[in-house]
Structure formats: C-alpha cells, structure tokens
Scaffold this active site. Structure first.
Site, PDB file in Angstrom:
ATOM      1  N   ASP A 136       0.858  -1.197   0.000  1.00 27.43           N
ATOM      2  CA  ASP A 136       0.000   0.000   0.000  1.00 27.43           C
ATOM      3  C   ASP A 136       0.891   1.242   0.000  1.00 27.43           C
ATOM      4  O   ASP A 136       1.112   1.886   1.023  1.00 27.43           O
ATOM      5  CB  ASP A 136      -0.907  -0.038   1.241  1.00 27.43           C
ATOM      6  CG  ASP A 136      -1.882   1.133   1.279  1.00 27.43           C
ATOM      7  OD1 ASP A 136      -2.010   1.833   0.251  1.00 27.43           O
ATOM      8  OD2 ASP A 136      -2.491   1.347   2.344  1.00 27.43           O
ATOM      9  N   HIS A 145      33.763 -30.134  17.405  1.00 25.73           N
ATOM     10  CA  HIS A 145      35.211 -30.179  17.174  1.00 25.73           C
ATOM     11  C   HIS A 145      35.750 -28.751  17.120  1.00 25.73           C
ATOM     12  O   HIS A 145      35.116 -27.862  16.547  1.00 25.73           O
ATOM     13  CB  HIS A 145      35.483 -30.898  15.840  1.00 25.73           C
ATOM     14  CG  HIS A 145      36.889 -30.769  15.354  1.00 25.73           C
ATOM     15  ND1 HIS A 145      37.239 -30.012  14.237  1.00 25.73           N
ATOM     16  CD2 HIS A 145      38.050 -31.298  15.814  1.00 25.73           C
ATOM     17  CE1 HIS A 145      38.542 -30.095  14.048  1.00 25.73           C
ATOM     18  NE2 HIS A 145      39.058 -30.855  14.978  1.00 25.73           N
ATOM     19  N   ASN A 146      36.933 -28.528  17.725  1.00 27.12           N
ATOM     20  CA  ASN A 146      37.530 -27.175  17.729  1.00 27.12           C
ATOM     21  C   ASN A 146      36.460 -26.115  17.997  1.00 27.12           C
ATOM     22  O   ASN A 146      36.291 -25.160  17.238  1.00 27.12           O
ATOM     23  CB  ASN A 146      38.249 -26.892  16.398  1.00 27.12           C
ATOM     24  CG  ASN A 146      39.560 -27.657  16.294  1.00 27.12           C
ATOM     25  OD1 ASN A 146      39.948 -28.384  17.212  1.00 27.12           O
ATOM     26  ND2 ASN A 146      40.254 -27.507  15.186  1.00 27.12           N
ATOM     27  N   GLU A 205      35.423 -28.944  22.715  1.00 22.91           N
ATOM     28  CA  GLU A 205      36.876 -29.141  22.683  1.00 22.91           C
ATOM     29  C   GLU A 205      37.605 -27.860  23.063  1.00 22.91           C
ATOM     30  O   GLU A 205      37.216 -26.767  22.641  1.00 22.91           O
ATOM     31  CB  GLU A 205      37.306 -29.594  21.286  1.00 22.91           C
ATOM     32  CG  GLU A 205      38.777 -29.989  21.233  1.00 22.91           C
ATOM     33  CD  GLU A 205      39.208 -30.506  19.869  1.00 22.91           C
ATOM     34  OE1 GLU A 205      40.338 -31.012  19.787  1.00 22.91           O
ATOM     35  OE2 GLU A 205      38.425 -30.407  18.900  1.00 22.91           O
ATOM     36  N   ASP A 220      41.465 -26.459  22.934  1.00 21.88           N
ATOM     37  CA  ASP A 220      42.842 -26.634  22.449  1.00 21.88           C
ATOM     38  C   ASP A 220      43.734 -25.673  23.245  1.00 21.88           C
ATOM     39  O   ASP A 220      43.739 -24.468  22.968  1.00 21.88           O
ATOM     40  CB  ASP A 220      42.858 -26.280  20.953  1.00 21.88           C
ATOM     41  CG  ASP A 220      43.786 -27.173  20.169  1.00 21.88           C
ATOM     42  OD1 ASP A 220      44.683 -27.750  20.793  1.00 21.88           O
ATOM     43  OD2 ASP A 220      43.622 -27.284  18.943  1.00 21.88           O
ATOM     44  N   HIS A 229      43.866 -22.583  17.670  1.00 20.77           N
ATOM     45  CA  HIS A 229      44.298 -23.722  16.857  1.00 20.77           C
ATOM     46  C   HIS A 229      45.800 -23.594  16.638  1.00 20.77           C
ATOM     47  O   HIS A 229      46.248 -22.770  15.850  1.00 20.77           O
ATOM     48  CB  HIS A 229      43.538 -23.750  15.525  1.00 20.77           C
ATOM     49  CG  HIS A 229      43.574 -25.082  14.852  1.00 20.77           C
ATOM     50  ND1 HIS A 229      43.244 -25.270  13.542  1.00 20.77           N
ATOM     51  CD2 HIS A 229      43.907 -26.311  15.328  1.00 20.77           C
ATOM     52  CE1 HIS A 229      43.373 -26.549  13.228  1.00 20.77           C
ATOM     53  NE2 HIS A 229      43.769 -27.197  14.303  1.00 20.77           N
ATOM     54  N   GLU A 274      42.599 -30.668  24.791  1.00 21.52           N
ATOM     55  CA  GLU A 274      43.744 -30.932  23.918  1.00 21.52           C
ATOM     56  C   GLU A 274      44.890 -30.132  24.535  1.00 21.52           C
ATOM     57  O   GLU A 274      45.003 -28.922  24.325  1.00 21.52           O
ATOM     58  CB  GLU A 274      43.401 -30.480  22.491  1.00 21.52           C
ATOM     59  CG  GLU A 274      44.443 -30.808  21.459  1.00 21.52           C
ATOM     60  CD  GLU A 274      44.690 -32.299  21.337  1.00 21.52           C
ATOM     61  OE1 GLU A 274      45.851 -32.669  21.156  1.00 21.52           O
ATOM     62  OE2 GLU A 274      43.733 -33.084  21.445  1.00 21.52           O
ATOM     63  N   LYS A 305      44.403 -36.680  29.311  1.00 20.86           N
ATOM     64  CA  LYS A 305      45.394 -37.647  29.768  1.00 20.86           C
ATOM     65  C   LYS A 305      45.330 -37.795  31.288  1.00 20.86           C
ATOM     66  O   LYS A 305      44.999 -36.850  31.995  1.00 20.86           O
ATOM     67  CB  LYS A 305      46.793 -37.185  29.355  1.00 20.86           C
ATOM     68  CG  LYS A 305      47.059 -37.315  27.862  1.00 20.86           C
ATOM     69  CD  LYS A 305      47.216 -38.771  27.513  1.00 20.86           C
ATOM     70  CE  LYS A 305      47.269 -38.973  26.017  1.00 20.86           C
ATOM     71  NZ  LYS A 305      47.288 -40.389  25.677  1.00 20.86           N
ATOM     72  N   ARG A 349      35.526 -41.198  20.382  1.00 19.72           N
ATOM     73  CA  ARG A 349      35.374 -39.839  19.848  1.00 19.72           C
ATOM     74  C   ARG A 349      35.972 -39.801  18.446  1.00 19.72           C
ATOM     75  O   ARG A 349      37.082 -40.286  18.219  1.00 19.72           O
ATOM     76  CB  ARG A 349      36.088 -38.818  20.740  1.00 19.72           C
ATOM     77  CG  ARG A 349      36.060 -37.396  20.187  1.00 19.72           C
ATOM     78  CD  ARG A 349      36.738 -36.413  21.134  1.00 19.72           C
ATOM     79  NE  ARG A 349      36.880 -35.114  20.517  1.00 19.72           N
ATOM     80  CZ  ARG A 349      37.921 -34.740  19.773  1.00 19.72           C
ATOM     81  NH1 ARG A 349      38.926 -35.573  19.574  1.00 19.72           N
ATOM     82  NH2 ARG A 349      37.979 -33.534  19.242  1.00 19.72           N
ATOM     83  N   ILE A 409      10.836 -14.643  -8.279  1.00 17.26           N
ATOM     84  CA  ILE A 409       9.916 -15.575  -7.634  1.00 17.26           C
ATOM     85  C   ILE A 409      10.559 -16.961  -7.668  1.00 17.26           C
ATOM     86  O   ILE A 409      11.208 -17.328  -8.640  1.00 17.26           O
ATOM     87  CB  ILE A 409       8.559 -15.631  -8.389  1.00 17.26           C
ATOM     88  CG1 ILE A 409       7.998 -14.221  -8.595  1.00 17.26           C
ATOM     89  CG2 ILE A 409       7.568 -16.520  -7.662  1.00 17.26           C
ATOM     90  CD1 ILE A 409       7.548 -13.505  -7.361  1.00 17.26           C
ATOM     91  N   ASP A 413      11.022 -21.032  -7.994  1.00 17.26           N
ATOM     92  CA  ASP A 413      10.486 -22.162  -8.762  1.00 17.26           C
ATOM     93  C   ASP A 413      10.757 -23.413  -7.919  1.00 17.26           C
ATOM     94  O   ASP A 413      11.754 -24.108  -8.125  1.00 17.26           O
ATOM     95  CB  ASP A 413      11.189 -22.292 -10.122  1.00 17.26           C
ATOM     96  CG  ASP A 413      11.102 -21.006 -10.951  1.00 17.26           C
ATOM     97  OD1 ASP A 413      10.066 -20.344 -10.873  1.00 17.26           O
ATOM     98  OD2 ASP A 413      12.074 -20.691 -11.658  1.00 17.26           O
ATOM     99  N   TYR A 440      14.593 -24.068  -8.135  1.00 19.16           N
ATOM    100  CA  TYR A 440      15.182 -24.673  -9.337  1.00 19.16           C
ATOM    101  C   TYR A 440      15.822 -23.610 -10.226  1.00 19.16           C
ATOM    102  O   TYR A 440      15.265 -22.536 -10.453  1.00 19.16           O
ATOM    103  CB  TYR A 440      14.099 -25.418 -10.123  1.00 19.16           C
ATOM    104  CG  TYR A 440      14.561 -25.929 -11.464  1.00 19.16           C
ATOM    105  CD1 TYR A 440      15.368 -27.062 -11.552  1.00 19.16           C
ATOM    106  CD2 TYR A 440      14.200 -25.278 -12.644  1.00 19.16           C
ATOM    107  CE1 TYR A 440      15.809 -27.536 -12.789  1.00 19.16           C
ATOM    108  CE2 TYR A 440      14.633 -25.741 -13.875  1.00 19.16           C
ATOM    109  CZ  TYR A 440      15.436 -26.870 -13.942  1.00 19.16           C
ATOM    110  OH  TYR A 440      15.868 -27.319 -15.161  1.00 19.16           O
ATOM    111  N   ASP A 441      17.015 -23.921 -10.708  1.00 22.36           N
ATOM    112  CA  ASP A 441      17.719 -23.035 -11.638  1.00 22.36           C
ATOM    113  C   ASP A 441      18.358 -23.899 -12.714  1.00 22.36           C
ATOM    114  O   ASP A 441      19.241 -24.708 -12.432  1.00 22.36           O
ATOM    115  CB  ASP A 441      18.801 -22.238 -10.896  1.00 22.36           C
ATOM    116  CG  ASP A 441      19.358 -21.094 -11.741  1.00 22.36           C
ATOM    117  OD1 ASP A 441      19.458 -21.272 -12.976  1.00 22.36           O
ATOM    118  OD2 ASP A 441      19.690 -20.037 -11.171  1.00 22.36           O
TER     119      ASP A 441
END
Length: 738
Positions: free
Chosen positions: A144, A301-302, A331, A333, A346, A380, A431, A529, A632, A634, A688-689
């Site tokens: 509007d 993980h990490n 985890e 490290d 890391h 770790e 450990k 693990r 639009i 598909d 869809y393309d």
C-alpha cells in the site's frame, strides 16, 4: 496482527517509542544511535539521532538472544565494570556481529532486554496460521504505497510478487474484479478480507475436512476420532478428541456442540499435533539412567573457532552458540599464553587466541541453559606443567562442585554412570597419569610425569611427542581418560571402560566400513570420539551417519559450519527434549547382538518398513533473491533417507514455476527402510535453476522413528537451523510394516 498479542503492553510501547543508546565497537568507537521497534513489531530501526536518517535495521527473527550485562567479548574488552548494569547485547543467529549497547540507566537497559525478549517470545509463540496472517498483513502494508488503506490493481500485483507468487495480468485482474464488489477501482475493508480469504484458501484441507465432516457439514467428536484413528493412525481416545476441540475450536457454538469447524480443523493441523514431528518425542522420553556410553552425544570439534581452521577468530561466543544448541562435548585446544595465563586457539595457525579462564566462565554460564545433562570438556593439552596447574585452578575455582573430580559412589566403578546421575556436572576428557583405581587405593605419583600424547589435531606434530602432565590436571580426569588405540582386541584386553580413544575420520570410517560389528561391540563398553581430518581447513564436515551406525557416541563436527552434515546432527538430536543425548538402539547395546550395517542378516534390528510419502503442497516459501522485486522461486522438494547403506535414498518432485506462495505437487514417493531406528528423513526445498546450482529455500530433518503418520505439516528451517515462521510443507506419511 502486528503486536503479537501484546496490545497496550508498556514494554511494547517503550520499544515502539524507542530511545538513544550508546553503541560500542571498540575503546575509541562509541556512538549514540537511536533505536526503535518498527510498527510491524518484527523489525528494528537504527538511526543516527541527529539526522534521523535511516542507518540500518534488522529483523527480530534474526536475533538469537538478548543478553543483559557485559556478556560478550566486546563489552568485557571495551567497557569498565562500572557500567555492567547498563550494558546489554543483541546476538544474531547468523555470523552478523553482535550489537553491544550501553543504556543511560540500569532500569532502561533492563527495559530494553525484557521488552525485546517479550516481543521475540510472542513471535515464536504464534502458530503457523497466525504467522501467515501476520506476514501477509505486513506485505499488504508494504504494498500500500500511498498508505491510504486501499489496494489498487497495481498495488495488488506488487503485493503478489512480495509474497512470492507470479500471476499473469489477466488472473490478477480477475481476482481484483471478484473482490471489488463496490466497483470503486480499489479494494478496501471487507473487500481486502475477501481477497485474503481467496488467497489463503487451502483446497487440500477442504477435501480432507469434507471427507470426515458428516455432521451438519461439521466434524463431530466422533468424526474427528475417525479421522485421527484411520487417517492419522493415532490410537487416541474420545477424551483426547474433546481436549483437541476445546483447545483449537474457534467457534463457540461448534465447541458447545462438541464439533470442530473447518477453521478449528485448520488451527489443529497447524499446531504441534498436526506436525510431522511426534509431540511425545518433544520432551525427555528416553531412559536416561543407562551407562553414558549407551548414548549418542552431540559433540563439537575445535569448538572455539567461529570460521575456518587457519586464520579465523577464536571466541567464547562459539562455545555459547554450541552449548545453546545442546552440544554436550566441547573441545578446548590449550596452549601456553602470556602473563602465565593459558590460551585456547588452533596451534601453529593464525587463528586468534582467547583466554582459557574466559572460556571456562562462558561454559559455566551457558552449559545447562538448554539441557541439564552432563557436558564433557575435551582437553587438547599442549601447555607447560606450570600453566596446566593454572588450568586446574581455573577449572576448580570457576566450575566448583559442578566439576566431577572423583567417581560417583564409594567403590571402584565397573561401568559409566548415566546422564541422569551426572545432571549438571562437567566431565574432563584428557590424559591421566595413573589408573582410576588409584583414586581409591590412595596410590600416589610424582607431582608430574612424562606421558605419551597423541596430537589429536594430528596433522601438526610437535618436536617431541612427549608432554609433561601436572598431577592437579591429571586427577580431574575420571570417566574419560584419553588412550591410544591400536586394535579392538588390544583395547578389550588392556583398557578399562573409562579409557577412550579418539579416531581421525579416515581411520574411523575405515573401521566402520570394514569392521563394523567389532566397532559396535567396542562401543558397548567404551566411549569413542571421532574428529574431522586436519585437511578440512575450511571447517567442512564429514558424514556422521556411518559412525552412528557403528555405535560411535562422540561424533564431533564443526558446529560453526552450516552444512548437510550439521543438519543431520541437529535432526538426530531433535527428539528427547533436544538434550544432546539420544539412547542408542538396543541392538547397539546388547552384547549378544551381531548387527552389521552393511550385511543385514535377520535380527531385532531388521524391522523393514515401506514408507509412502506424498508431497502435497507448500505454503509461504520465502523469496530467495530479495533484492530483485520480480524474483519468484520455482520450488521443488527432495526427500532423502540417511541410515544403513541399504536405506540411503533420494527422490524429488518436478519444479513449479513462479509460485512460492502455495505450490501444489501431489507427488508420491515410496522408500524401503530396513533399519528404521538408525534412519533419518530429510526434506529439502530448493529454488530450481536450469543454468546453475539450485538455491536452498528451506529444510527439515528428523529421525524416522519420530515421524507421525497421516496428513502432516513439515516446518522449514534455514541452513543455520532457524525456523522460517510462516513456511512449511504439507505431506501425507504412511509407514507400513514389510
């Protein structure tokens, strides 16, 4: 619809009025910005208070949480403790940066937080039907253009494009003329309501309702009971039916007559009872007193990484996001840091560093907000003995009595306690210098010792494969002692139940492929693990399904990466209160079982089902390319099964051109599922393309055993796992024996 049922609420009025807040990006970047909630109650405006020129905004749907206080790294780093009670932060579901803000007073900060939380909760509590009305109403307002509360033919065409439907001019004109009863050339008042009713008419719901509504054009409680028992395959009572009518019938006369009108029926179909996901599985429904290794455990993980594995940021925020998704194994490290303080990052990469103690504080704060069941801290450890002692101090002082530092009970355990016994507790994986029975025998060891450490990051070897271990840290390892794996036979003969190995994905996949039965039996006694290969520097993920098939509990994934593998993980842990623990099937827990996922001999695991899936229709699919007004979707729908190799399958519908609003397929699929207890079903809607890769529209994954039969609505999620409020699929499901 715009106020989410909060009309007149003082907190809502406060947000609509808005006010100045100090936005903080660094020590030197602090600027006053004017924030307010838009009239649609779904989006925020952020303006510069001097010019009132629109700066930027965001949708409330994109907000993950609102945190009061200095609860982000940015606020802790760039503000002083003195402003703690005036601070709050807006956290987003995507990778968009947090918005850190300071209000002029404690009361104002709390008002912003409580107001935003109230409006967001109100939005989440709307059912799909209300969300549809809410969404269409807002699209009508946007269409509007001259804000005269009337809709011209041109505005109607613009509106249809906004709601993701492309119609030719003659159809738009026909709709318009049909509704323009006053022949004024514009739609207004009841004419707009008539147009809305025509637009949202659900032919497929009409057909189903008419088939069972045999009492003066309505469904009596007996009719509804027939529908639930024969069509939905629900073994329900007449008392249950009466509760449904009380809960969802909108017409008071129908309610008094113990009938359900078509509007009430649609309301029921759009709520959780009409969902594909069995509401009985929504809460904790499994036995939570089995030994810990009898469960699949949602694992990261990490966890500290927000992006890639080489140069991306490390953050406490990554832990918070994983824990809030009910991840139960994170985890850490750990490396030596400056000023005697251990850091997490890391190792040997350019990823940024975060203080170990800050991570532990964040974990303590957020570990049990979405699940009460235990959290495993997988250490770790690359630190010197001195900094290991600091780590032990932080763990003890921050986690307090929640940290498990000795076995439960008064004698040496022979198996794991269950998640129920370990509620609210932290378990350290790492450990240990000696056997666990030393805890009971008062065996003493030297203050430090030299033990072999497999570098689980694995690809990056340190100059020495030996690391000295501080007794203070070693003694905290109770039920999750890290050991090296050589063979299943060696592990069976030499390792206690609490001694667990970590497997790189390639090793684990090889064992799952070639020695599945032995792997399953290994996991009946011990924890395993699995972690991604070091070569996955982009934080991509491996397929967790073959490892669940082999009974592996801690299948660690990069939680920060939106991908099919993470969607399967979220689907696996969707039931049982999303608590992060799923009880493994009995044939993965029973020592007499000879289950092999690759060679399906006769056994209790073989509960062959024929699954019939009819993709009927979709509703209110979101626009993918929002920048292009005339873009639009598909849509096509793909149904995928993930489980034992014999069950893996994928089938898809044809695509429908230019209709994301109410496309209809009525396409039937049939699948054979041999081991339903390990199967996941995934629904994927794509745009869809023909020229390039299809774009994702939405998806939903759930365990086969959590599906409901009959006519069901399937909610749709974004690739990051957020619900798309008004969108969904309408399907018919029938799982038959044999």
């Amino acid at each position: 619809y715009s106020s989410n049922g909060l009309e007149g609420d003082p907190d809502l009025q406060f947000l609509l009025k808005g006010g100045d807040l100090l936005k903080v990006k660094s020590r030197s970047w602090r600027k006053t910005r004017f924030f307010r909630l838009n009239d649609d109650c779904k989006t925020m405006w952020q303006q510069t208070s001097k010019t009132f020129k629109s700066d930027s905004g965001f949708s409330l749907e994109d907000i993950d949480s609102v945190r009061y206080g200095r609860q982000t790294e940015g606020l802790r780093k760039y503000t002083d403790l003195s402003v703690e009670d005036r601070c709050f932060s807006i956290i987003f579901k995507s990778r968009r940066k947090n918005v850190d803000l300071i209000a002029s007073s404690k009361e104002e900060a709390k008002r912003w937080v409580s107001g935003l939380e109230k409006v967001i909760t109100g939005m989440q509590n709307l059912n799909r039907q209300q969300n549809t009305e809410h969404w269409i109403y807002n699209c009508m307002r946007k269409a509007d253009k001259n804000a005269d509360n009337k809709m011209s033919l041109k505005e109607l065409k613009h509106f249809l494009r906004q709601i993701n439907i492309e119609v030719d001019d003659s159809y738009a004109e026909m709709l318009f003329k049909k509704c323009d009863r006053s022949q004024s050339g514009t739609l207004e008042g009841s004419e707009i309501k008539h147009f809305y009713d025509l637009l949202t008419y659900r032919d497929e719901i009409d057909v189903i309702y008419a088939k069972y509504a045999s009492t003066n054009g309505q469904m009596s409680s007996g009719d509804l009971l027939d529908f639930l028992q024969y069509e939905q395959r629900e073994p329900v009572s007449s008392e249950y039916v009466q509760k449904l009518i009380e809960k969802y019938e909108v017409d008071e006369i129908a309610k008094q007559n113990k009938c359900m009108s078509k509007d009430g029926f649609l309301m029921y179909m759009n709520h959780e009872e009409g969902s594909i996901f069995n509401p009985v599985h929504k809460g904790i429904y499994q036995d939570m007193r089995q030994p810990l290794n009898h469960y699949f455990i949602s694992s990261s993980h990490n966890t500290y990484l927000m992006e890639d594995q080489l140069k991306g940021p490390s953050s406490t925020e990554a832990y918070i996001k994983a824990l809030m998704k009910s991840c139960r194994c994170v985890e850490l490290d750990c490396w030596d840091g400056a000023n005697g303080e251990p850091v997490i990052y890391h190792g040997h990469t350019l990823t940024s560093k975060v203080l170990f103690k800050d991570v532990i504080k964040a974990i303590k704060e957020y570990a049990f907000k979405t699940s009460q069941y235990p959290v495993i801290l997988s250490l770790e450890n690359h630190c010197s003995v001195e900094q290991q002692k600091i780590m032990a101090h932080h763990l003890t002082s921050i986690l307090g009595s929640a940290l498990l530092t000795q076995p439960l009970g008064y004698q040496m355990p022979t198996t794991f306690p269950g998640p129920e016994e370990l509620k609210g507790r932290f378990l350290i994986k790492g450990k240990r210098l000696n056997k666990l029975d030393a805890t009971f025998n008062n065996n003493t060891t030297e203050d430090e010792d030299s033990v072999s450490e497999e570098d689980e990051a694995a690809e990056l070897k340190e100059s020495s494969n030996k690391i000295k271990l501080a007794k203070e840290l070693s003694d905290m390892v109770i039920y999750c002692k890290s050991v090296h794996f050589s063979t299943f036979e060696h592990s069976r003969d030499n390792h206690n139940f609490y001694e667990m190995a970590s497997f790189k994905e390639s090793k684990a996949m090889n064992l799952a492929e070639n020695s599945a039965t032995a792997f399953i039996h290994h996991n009946m006694d011990k924890l395993s693990r699995i972690y991604p290969a070091g070569s996955r520097t982009d934080s991509s993920n491996y397929n967790p399904v073959p490892l669940w098939n082999a009974g592996c509990q801690i299948v660690a994934l990069n939680f920060q990466t939106p991908c099919k593998e993470m969607e399967l993980n979220q689907g696996r842990f969707l039931p049982n209160g999303k608590c992060g623990y799923m009880l493994k099937p009995e044939f993965q827990r029973d020592p007499a079982s000879q289950f092999d996922p690759k060679n399906l001999s006769v056994g209790p695991w073989l509960q062959k089902k024929t699954l019939h899936v009819m993709i009927i229709s979709a509703q209110q699919l979101p626009k993918i390319n929002k920048d292009k007004q005339k873009s639009i979707v598909d849509p096509l729908v793909r149904v995928e099964i993930y489980g034992v190799p014999a069950d893996n399958a994928s089938k898809q519908t044809h695509h429908i051109e230019n209709n994301g609003f109410n496309p209809t397929w009525n396409t039937d699929f049939q699948f054979t599922v041999h081991v339903p207890e390990l199967a996941l079903v995934r629904f994927v809607v794509e745009d869809y393309d023909a020229a390039s890769h299809n774009d994702l529209v939405g998806l939903y994954t759930l365990p086969f055993t959590s599906m409901q039969n009959g006519y069901r609505h399937v909610p749709l999620l974004t690739k990051r796992g957020s619900l798309i409020p008004s969108a969904g699929l309408f399907v018919h499901i029938m799982a038959l024996d044999g």
